[in-house]
Design an enzyme around this catalytic site. Structure first.
Site: not given
Ligand code: R1P
Length: 287
Positions: A35, A66, A88, A90-91, A118, A221-222, A245, A259
């Site tokens: 992200s 993204h 992800h 959650y999508e 992130a 989350m990834s 953060n 976000h």
């Molecule tokens: C939350 O801000 C998002 O940022 C991160 C988290 O996993 C969530 O999707 O994204 P990436 O892991 O894709 O960087």
């Protein structure tokens, strides 16, 4: 398609072949942008950009930050492919489908995958803007059976029970440390354990405390599902978290995860991330 994975080996091969017909050359390194880190793709020279919506069988990006583009090009002479946009859980995609592009990487010839994300810092010593070299992970959804390898195992990709204790290539971690030293980045480099949750709601205070007690240094989350699939098909993995953060760990805090902050921190560290990744890529030995 396989009813559990949502796609078949043949579809994956067709996607890889479709891309290879257009790509300038077979990529050796695959990069996934986290992200707010899509700018990493700007490092590529002589690039060819293909929108996900034009790629057969490919999932579509739905998350802000993204872009949904696959970029081919060279980085210091090395052929690379870069995902500007990952998928992800959650999508709403099946967990298997979120990682399909990693197998497409493999089928195109990629040997090394560099995953970026992130993440929220759980380790109280971490600061916003730190870059954490992931040395291990805790797959929380995996505790409940959510693993991208669930379903019939296709031996053409890998074995039924892949080892994960060596998931994060130690030589590549060492290389990142050495490069960071040279670039004078050591002050914001960390290493640690990444834990994944399903999202999209951010973690509660109690969840953050629990994850910290379990040994996690960062949460997101990834990435973990991509690592599992990449190791299953025997690609080398390097993974980096940008701490965007600090996770809220106490009930007195007024801070709220959001976000926008995640994307802003990505932009602030973009230049250093690009420098670090590009220098590392230029030094990755071909297998
Ligand atoms: C939350 O801000 C998002 O940022 C991160 C988290 O996993 C969530 O999707 O994204 P990436 O892991 O894709 O960087």
């Amino acid at each position: 398609p396989d009813s559990a994975t949502g796609y078949s080996y043949e579809e994956c091969t067709a996607t890889a072949d479709w891309l290879l017909k257009r790509a300038p050359e077979r990529p050796l390194v695959g990069i996934v942008c986290g992200s707010g880190l899509g700018g990493l793709a700007k490092m590529l020279k002589d690039e060819l950009v293909i929108n996900y919506c034009d790629i057969p069988n490919f999932p579509q990006s739905t998350v802000h930050g993204h872009a949904g583009k696959l970029v081919f090009g060279t980085l210091k002479g090395k052929p690379c492919v870069c995902m500007q946009g990952r998928f992800h859980l959650y999508e709403g995609y099946a967990i298997q489908k979120t990682t399909m592009p990693i197998r497409v990487f493999k089928l195109m010839g990629v040997e090394t995958v560099i995953l970026t994300n992130a993440a929220g810092g759980l380790n109280q010593d971490f600061k916003v803007g730190d870059i954490m070299i992931i040395k291990d992970h805790i797959n929380i959804p995996g505790f409940a059976g959510h693993n991208p390898l669930v379903g019939a195992n296709d031996d053409r990709f890998g074995v039924r029970f892949p080892c994960m204790s060596d998931a994060y290539d130690r030589d590549l971690q060492q290389l990142v440390r050495a490069v960071a030293d040279e670039l004078d980045f050591s002050v914001f480099m960390r290493d640690g354990v990444y834990s994944v949750l399903g999202g999209p709601s951010f973690e509660t205070i109690a969840e953050c405390r629990a994850l910290r007690q379990l040994g996690a240094d960062a949460v997101g989350m990834s990435t973990v599902h991509e690592v599992i699939v990449a190791r299953h098909c025997d690609m080398r993995v390097l993974a980096l978290s940008l701490i965007t953060n600090k996770a809220v760990m106490d009930y007195q805090s007024e801070k709220k995860a959001n976000h926008e902050e995640v994307l802003e921190t990505g932009a602030l560290r973009a230049k250093q991330m690009e420098k670090l990744v590009s220098t590392v890529v230029s030094r990755i030995p071909n297998t």
